[in-house]
Design a protein around this motif. Structure first.
Motif, short mmCIF file in Angstrom:
data_model
loop_
_atom_site.label_atom_id
_atom_site.label_comp_id
_atom_site.label_asym_id
_atom_site.label_seq_id
_atom_site.Cartn_x
_atom_site.Cartn_y
_atom_site.Cartn_z
N ALA A 257 63.24 49.89 36.01
CA ALA A 257 62.58 49.49 37.26
C ALA A 257 62.42 47.99 37.26
N GLU A 258 62.40 47.43 38.45
CA GLU A 258 62.18 46.01 38.63
C GLU A 258 60.85 45.82 39.34
N ILE A 259 60.02 44.93 38.80
CA ILE A 259 58.72 44.67 39.40
C ILE A 259 58.93 43.88 40.69
N VAL A 260 58.46 44.43 41.80
CA VAL A 260 58.59 43.77 43.10
C VAL A 260 57.32 42.98 43.40
N LYS A 261 56.18 43.62 43.22
CA LYS A 261 54.89 42.98 43.51
C LYS A 261 53.96 43.19 42.32
N PRO A 262 53.80 42.17 41.45
CA PRO A 262 52.91 42.33 40.30
C PRO A 262 51.44 42.33 40.72
N THR A 263 50.60 42.82 39.82
CA THR A 263 49.17 42.88 40.06
C THR A 263 48.44 42.23 38.88
N SER A 264 47.35 41.56 39.19
CA SER A 264 46.53 40.94 38.16
C SER A 264 45.78 42.01 37.38
N CYS A 265 45.58 41.75 36.10
CA CYS A 265 44.87 42.72 35.26
C CYS A 265 43.36 42.66 35.45
N THR A 266 42.88 41.76 36.29
CA THR A 266 41.44 41.68 36.54
C THR A 266 40.99 42.69 37.59
N MET A 267 41.92 43.27 38.31
CA MET A 267 41.59 44.25 39.35
C MET A 267 41.33 45.62 38.72
N PRO A 268 40.40 46.40 39.28
CA PRO A 268 40.21 47.75 38.77
C PRO A 268 41.38 48.65 39.19
N ASP A 269 41.82 49.49 38.29
CA ASP A 269 42.95 50.40 38.54
C ASP A 269 44.15 49.68 39.14
N PRO A 270 44.74 48.73 38.41
CA PRO A 270 45.86 47.97 38.97
C PRO A 270 47.11 48.83 39.15
N VAL A 271 47.80 48.60 40.26
CA VAL A 271 49.05 49.31 40.57
C VAL A 271 50.06 48.27 41.03
N GLU A 272 51.24 48.28 40.43
CA GLU A 272 52.29 47.34 40.79
C GLU A 272 53.37 48.05 41.59
#
Length: 143
Positions: A41-56
């Motif tokens: 898979a290729e990451i399209v939209k990364p998410t910061s690890c500071t968010m609760p329940d992160p989903v990329e």
């Protein structure tokens, strides 16, 4: 009376260990690994690890067809390639929820032998306690 109490405690401990062994992985919180197909898979939209329940957001190729999907995780960069597992029951169209490869929901398989060993030791400790309780206090001889 003494040895029968210890024998009963030992027998109950053996029965508990026997039932725990045959209860299976669910007793120690281990879920069976879910099936799926490995894919890149290729990451399209990364998410910061500071968010609760992160989903990329990811882009994954399934059966020759490029699909959008979600990956429960964080800390990847845009365009980064990651190994994922696509569930066998994924819908034919629309976004698909994938998980990182080599992971499974639940605990690692190494916990069952450890949990069973701790259970055996706790049964042994219970039998020793029953023996000491039945034996009663020892009175030291005074000269």
């Amino acid at each position: 009376m003494r040895w029968t109490s210890v024998a009963i405690a030992a027998a109950v401990g053996a029965v508990v260990v026997f039932l725990a062994w045959f209860a299976g992985p669910g007793l120690f919180g281990i879920a069976a690994a879910g099936g799926g197909t490995p894919a890149q898979a290729e990451i399209v939209k990364p998410t910061s690890c500071t968010m609760p329940d992160p989903v990329e957001a990811v882009r994954v190729t399934i059966a020759g067809k490029t699909r959008e999907g979600t990956l429960s995780g964080c800390g990847h960069g845009p365009g980064e390639r990651v190994e994922v597992t696509v569930p066998e029951n994924a819908a034919a169209d629309g976004p698909v929820a994938v998980r990182a490869a080599q992971t499974s929901q639940g605990s690692s398989g190494a916990r069952m032998p450890l949990g069973l060993a701790l259970l055996v030791f706790s049964c042994f400790a219970g039998a020793c306690y029953a023996f000491l309780y039945v034996r009663g206090p020892r009175v030291a001889a005074v000269s």
